[in-house]
Motif scaffolding. Structure first.
Motif, short mmCIF file in Angstrom:
data_model
loop_
_atom_site.label_atom_id
_atom_site.label_comp_id
_atom_site.label_asym_id
_atom_site.label_seq_id
_atom_site.Cartn_x
_atom_site.Cartn_y
_atom_site.Cartn_z
N THR A 195 14.42 14.16 18.84
CA THR A 195 15.26 15.11 19.55
C THR A 195 16.81 15.17 19.24
OG1 THR A 195 13.85 14.61 21.55
CG2 THR A 195 15.82 15.84 22.11
N TRP A 196 17.31 16.35 19.44
CA TRP A 196 18.67 16.62 18.95
C TRP A 196 19.24 17.30 20.32
CZ3 TRP A 196 15.64 16.48 15.07
CH2 TRP A 196 15.95 15.63 13.97
N VAL A 197 20.30 17.14 20.89
CA VAL A 197 20.95 17.66 22.35
C VAL A 197 22.31 18.52 21.97
CG1 VAL A 197 21.48 17.53 24.64
CG2 VAL A 197 19.86 15.83 23.58
N LEU A 198 22.32 19.71 22.36
CA LEU A 198 23.45 20.47 21.87
C LEU A 198 24.61 20.14 23.07
CD1 LEU A 198 21.87 23.67 20.69
CD2 LEU A 198 23.44 22.14 19.31
N GLN A 199 25.61 19.93 22.89
CA GLN A 199 26.71 19.75 24.13
C GLN A 199 27.84 20.64 23.74
OE1 GLN A 199 25.99 14.88 24.89
NE2 GLN A 199 27.26 15.43 23.53
N LEU A 200 28.58 21.02 24.74
CA LEU A 200 29.82 21.84 24.56
C LEU A 200 30.88 21.42 25.61
CD1 LEU A 200 28.93 25.29 24.40
CD2 LEU A 200 30.28 24.22 22.79
N ASP A 201 32.06 21.43 25.25
CA ASP A 201 33.14 21.27 26.21
C ASP A 201 33.08 22.03 27.28
OD1 ASP A 201 36.10 20.73 26.90
OD2 ASP A 201 36.15 22.64 26.92
N PRO A 202 33.39 21.74 28.75
CA PRO A 202 32.99 22.46 29.91
C PRO A 202 33.73 23.75 29.81
CG PRO A 202 33.36 20.07 30.48
CD PRO A 202 33.48 20.40 29.16
N ASP A 203 35.12 23.71 29.60
CA ASP A 203 35.48 25.25 29.61
C ASP A 203 35.16 26.16 28.75
OD1 ASP A 203 37.12 24.11 31.84
OD2 ASP A 203 38.95 23.60 30.33
N LEU A 204 34.86 25.70 27.53
CA LEU A 204 34.15 26.39 26.54
C LEU A 204 32.84 26.85 26.74
CD1 LEU A 204 34.45 27.72 23.50
CD2 LEU A 204 33.82 25.81 22.66
N HIS A 205 32.25 26.10 27.27
CA HIS A 205 30.82 26.41 27.91
C HIS A 205 30.65 27.55 28.97
CE1 HIS A 205 26.56 24.59 29.18
NE2 HIS A 205 26.43 26.04 28.72
N ARG A 206 31.53 27.25 29.78
CA ARG A 206 31.50 28.50 30.80
C ARG A 206 32.25 29.84 30.16
NH1 ARG A 206 32.38 28.46 36.76
NH2 ARG A 206 33.01 30.53 37.33
N ALA A 207 33.10 29.84 29.22
CA ALA A 207 33.43 30.83 28.65
C ALA A 207 32.27 31.54 27.99
CB ALA A 207 34.87 30.72 27.83
N ARG A 208 31.62 30.75 27.28
CA ARG A 208 30.30 31.39 26.50
C ARG A 208 29.56 31.99 27.44
NH1 ARG A 208 27.83 27.76 21.69
NH2 ARG A 208 29.52 27.48 20.38
N ILE A 209 29.24 31.35 28.79
CA ILE A 209 28.29 31.91 29.74
C ILE A 209 28.90 33.30 30.31
CG2 ILE A 209 27.63 31.83 32.07
CD1 ILE A 209 27.34 28.65 31.30
N GLU A 210 30.25 33.39 30.41
CA GLU A 210 30.71 34.77 30.79
C GLU A 210 30.49 35.76 29.96
OE1 GLU A 210 34.62 36.87 32.85
OE2 GLU A 210 34.53 34.70 32.75
N LYS A 211 30.74 35.39 28.48
CA LYS A 211 30.56 36.42 27.60
C LYS A 211 29.27 36.97 27.32
CE LYS A 211 31.41 37.14 22.55
NZ LYS A 211 31.96 36.18 21.19
N ARG A 212 28.42 35.88 27.55
CA ARG A 212 26.79 36.39 27.26
C ARG A 212 26.20 37.23 28.57
NH1 ARG A 212 21.45 32.56 26.88
NH2 ARG A 212 21.78 32.16 28.88
#
Length: 330
Positions: A195-212
């Motif tokens: 298993t490999w698990v993808l991780q993101l910085d929280p602020d960047l992650h939230r920004a990606r969610i809004e963009k998507r």
């Protein structure tokens, strides 16, 4: 000693780039992709669930995407049974099974099999389904918290489908889902995985969610919701309980503005992603490799493919497994 893995698993919260990464890993390893996503299985919900597009599905064979009607139930047990068959079929073709998604319970049902379900009275089960459909979400969660508090604490989302499965077991067998998971006989053998698990910085992650979310609304989500309504699938259908669909429905009906819809969907998606992040931190085996999702995807795909090749060649030592840092990447 751990068994040699049969499946390559790519896990991560929503909006961390699993789809493209899985496609590139599949290209490098001659793989086929199995979706470990409880919502992308529904036909007609591809836009709002972020499912692989038809064009993406031509780049590698996919399993578990857009094959169910929105009114059907799809839980971890059903997924695990299907997944074992998909894995066997993929292996028979001499290809690599790649399990990709964000529904951790689905993956665990394969690597740590779920219990064999008891027989339930279909008439009483149908009555419970009808009763649940009339309850607001907060009341559903209160019922689950009262009757199966351990489950409520560890579930990322308690929607109508998950609540229905939980409550029907309590009411029709007298035992909670947590009890059945702990005491009942498993319905299959565990499938060994790496298993490999993808991780993101929280602020960047939230920004990606809004963009998507904004991209989805620009790419046919409202048309998708209207088509579902026209085919008789309302907010109570299992597939339509997916995050964002009720707000997209209200936006399509003119009940809320676009900005209000975006705000609500981003808020709910981020709350869900935070629960996924917590689950992935605490519920996986110690030998899962955690990787930074904010890197060049082709580079990350090459690193994972090389790691997988070493693993099946018997050169991987789980005790030496550490997250890939930027300085250690090839």
């Amino acid at each position: 000693m751990k068994s040699c893995p049969k499946i390559l698993v790519l896990l991560g919260p929503t909006a961390t780039g699993k789809t493209e990464l899985a496609l590139q890993v599949a290209r490098l390893l001659d793989g086929e992709i199995i979706s470990a996503d409880s919502r992308q299985a529904y036909r007609g919900l591809e836009v709002g669930t972020g499912a692989p597009s038809p064009a993406e599905r031509t780049r590698a064979p996919h399993h578990g995407v857009a094959f169910l009607e929105p009114g059907e139930r799809y839980g971890a047990g059903r997924f695990a049974r299907l997944c074992r068959q998909w894995v066997a079929d993929i292996e028979s073709r001499g290809r690599t099974p790649i399990l990709a998604g964000g529904t951790g319970f689905f993956v665990r049902a394969v690597t740590r099999p779920v219990f064999r379900e008891p027989e339930l009275d279909e008439g009483r089960r149908s009555w419970l389904t009808t009763w649940l459909s009339g309850l607001p979400p907060d009341e559903i969660r209160r019922w689950v918290q009262r009757l199966d508090p351990a489950l409520a604490d560890r579930l990322a989302v308690v929607d109508r489908q998950r609540a229905g499965r939980t409550l029907e077991l309590v009411f029709l067998t007298g035992r909670s889902l947590t009890w059945w998971q702990s005491h009942a006989e498993p319905e299959g053998d565990p499938v060994p995985a790496r298993t490999w698990v993808l991780q993101l910085d929280p602020d960047l992650h939230r920004a990606r969610i809004e963009k998507r979310v904004r991209s989805m609304l620009d790419s046919g989500w409202l048309e998708e919701v209207r088509a579902l309504a026209a085919s008789g699938h309302g907010p109570g259908s299992p597939g339509m309980t997916s995050i964002g669909y009720l707000d997209a429905w209200r936006f399509a009906a003119g009940e809320i503005s676009r900005d209000e819809a975006v705000s609500a969907i981003v808020r709910d998606t981020w709350q869900y992603a935070r629960r996924q992040r917590t689950w992935l931190r605490h519920q996986l085996e110690d030998d899962a490799t955690r990787v930074d999702a904010n890197v060049d995807i082709p580079e990350l795909a090459r690193a994972i493919a090389a790691d997988w090749t070493r693993t099946i060649d018997g050169e991987w030592n789980p005790r030496e497994n550490q997250p890939m840092s930027d300085s250690e990447r090839p």
